[in-house]
Design an enzyme around this catalytic site. Structure first.
Site: not given
Ligand SMILES: NC(=O)c1ccc[n+]([C@@H]2O[C@H](COP(=O)([O-])OP(=O)(O)OC[C@H]3O[C@@H](n4cnc5c(N)ncnc54)[C@H](OP(=O)(O)O)[C@@H]3O)[C@@H](O)[C@H]2O)c1
Length: 347
Positions: A53, A78, A87, A157, A174, A206, A289
């Site tokens: 404003e 506000c 404002c 994705a 990656s 990654d 993500e």
């Molecule tokens: N295409 C896409 O859009 C995209 C985006 C992102 C990632 N990615 C891919 O996804 C893969 C990883 O995915 P992911 O599912 O294996 O793992 P993530 O979600 O990246 O990480 C999970 C890890 O985080 C820790 N964690 C513990 N408690 C948790 C909680 N409450 N919430 C979240 N995380 C917790 C754990 O590690 P600890 O064992 O240390 O407890 C768990 O193993 C990668 O290879 C990546 O390239 C793809």
């Protein structure tokens, strides 16, 4: 009424210019109309700088016309002294007789008090013009104040056969699933949110930068989950380019210039606890993500507002499965050989 909607649409157009730069303030645009002609307009650019404003009133060359004009604004003006004066007072001082407002500001400091002040001063106030659109543009701001947590956008994705990552190869190179246009759009999305969050495996596999280098605008604050504090110091998320918040269960952490650790137990309350922590840090929105484990935690807790899912035409056969997400999409957009599906959580 049609006339009101036309000028309100212009307010929304102006307000949108501030997307990504006004945090923790809302997106606001304002237009001043005299005898069917716009004589002034403005929008809020940054917290601490003048409100919409004020910018609209300052842009009017002949201030005498204000006493015969209508001011349009997408959010209730506000009435409190924040970093800038109220404002509502400015509108009254300039004797603007008519005020058209898109929606009421539910933020407790304002919440109807701006309207009351204007009405008491004799202004004719018209309310709720394009209210749905005006609420939508400030969905982050309203979610933050009403639900006391950031607005949450899930993004991932996936391949046509439902994988978000292929099996890890030895070199850990990656592989991208979405095309370059989708990836650039994701960088635009990143400039619009205040923070970006990923899980431990995503960082380790990654080594992402989690910035918005392929677009123009603000880089989001990086948020990383690292229960056992195992992410090496030379990983990109720990560089000095942008601040990073790291949630960990490990007590022996050392904060650095740009890496702030937050102690949190990774139990069933973990997701709501980190959201509470981010609320206290004034973080109004986050884009999450991945990976799958992280996304699933937010989906299962029903703590998400929007999901943006990019689907490629390629198959992966094996790898990290996409999260389980059984909702109806409300929009599908084609981005060359990718599809973008957008979901809204109406809960
Ligand atoms: N295409 C896409 O859009 C995209 C985006 C992102 C990632 N990615 C891919 O996804 C893969 C990883 O995915 P992911 O599912 O294996 O793992 P993530 O979600 O990246 O990480 C999970 C890890 O985080 C820790 N964690 C513990 N408690 C948790 C909680 N409450 N919430 C979240 N995380 C917790 C754990 O590690 P600890 O064992 O240390 O407890 C768990 O193993 C990668 O290879 C990546 O390239 C793809």
């Amino acid at each position: 009424m049609i006339e009101h909607e036309i000028y309100m649409k212009r307010c929304l157009q102006l307000a949108k210019n501030g997307l990504g730069t006004t945090y923790p303030n809302p997106l606001v645009g304002s237009v001043i109309v005299h005898n069917g002609k716009i004589i002034g307009e403005g929008w809020h650019k940054k917290a601490g700088e003048p409100h919409a404003e004020v910018n609209a009133i300052n842009s009017v060359k002949n201030k005498e016309l204000l006493a015969e004009s209508t001011i349009y604004v997408n959010l209730e003006p506000c009435s409190h002294f924040g970093k800038t004066p109220p404002c509502a007072n400015l509108i009254i001082e300039h004797k603007i007789p008519k005020v058209v407002i898109g929606c009421i500001d539910s933020y407790s400091e304002v919440a109807g008090k701006g309207i009351e002040k204007l009405t008491n001063a004799g202004c004719k106030v018209t309310l709720n013009v394009l209210e749905k659109e005006c609420l939508e543009i400030n969905k982050r701001f309203f979610t933050f104040h009403n639900k006391k947590r950031p607005y949450i956008i899930l993004k991932w994705a996936e391949t046509a056969d439902g994988f978000i990552a292929p099996l890890q190869n030895e070199t850990k190179t990656s592989i991208t699933i979405s095309n370059q246009y989708s990836r650039q759009l994701v960088h635009k999305y990143r400039t619009e949110e205040q923070a970006i969050l990923v899980g431990t495996n995503t960082v380790l596999n990654d080594n992402p930068n989690l910035d918005a280098r392929d677009w123009f605008g603000q880089h989001p604050t990086r948020i990383v989950l690292d229960r056992t504090n195992k992410i090496p110091v030379d990983f990109h998320v720990k560089n000095k380019k942008n601040p990073t918040i790291i949630f960990t269960e490990e007590e022996n952490y050392v904060n650095s210039e740009n890496c702030i650790y937050e102690f949190s137990i990774f139990d069933t309350l973990f997701i709501s606890n980190i959201l509470k922590n981010l609320y206290e840090k004034n973080i109004q929105s986050i884009i999450i993500e991945g990976g799958s484990i992280t996304l699933q935690q937010f989906i299962d807790s029903n703590l998400w507002d929007e999901a943006r899912v990019f689907i490629s035409e390629n198959n992966s056969i094996e790898g990290v499965k996409k999260p389980v997400f059984n909702f109806d999409t409300n929009q599908t957009v084609k981005i060359k050989n990718n599809q973008l599906k957008i979901y809204t959580n109406y809960d």
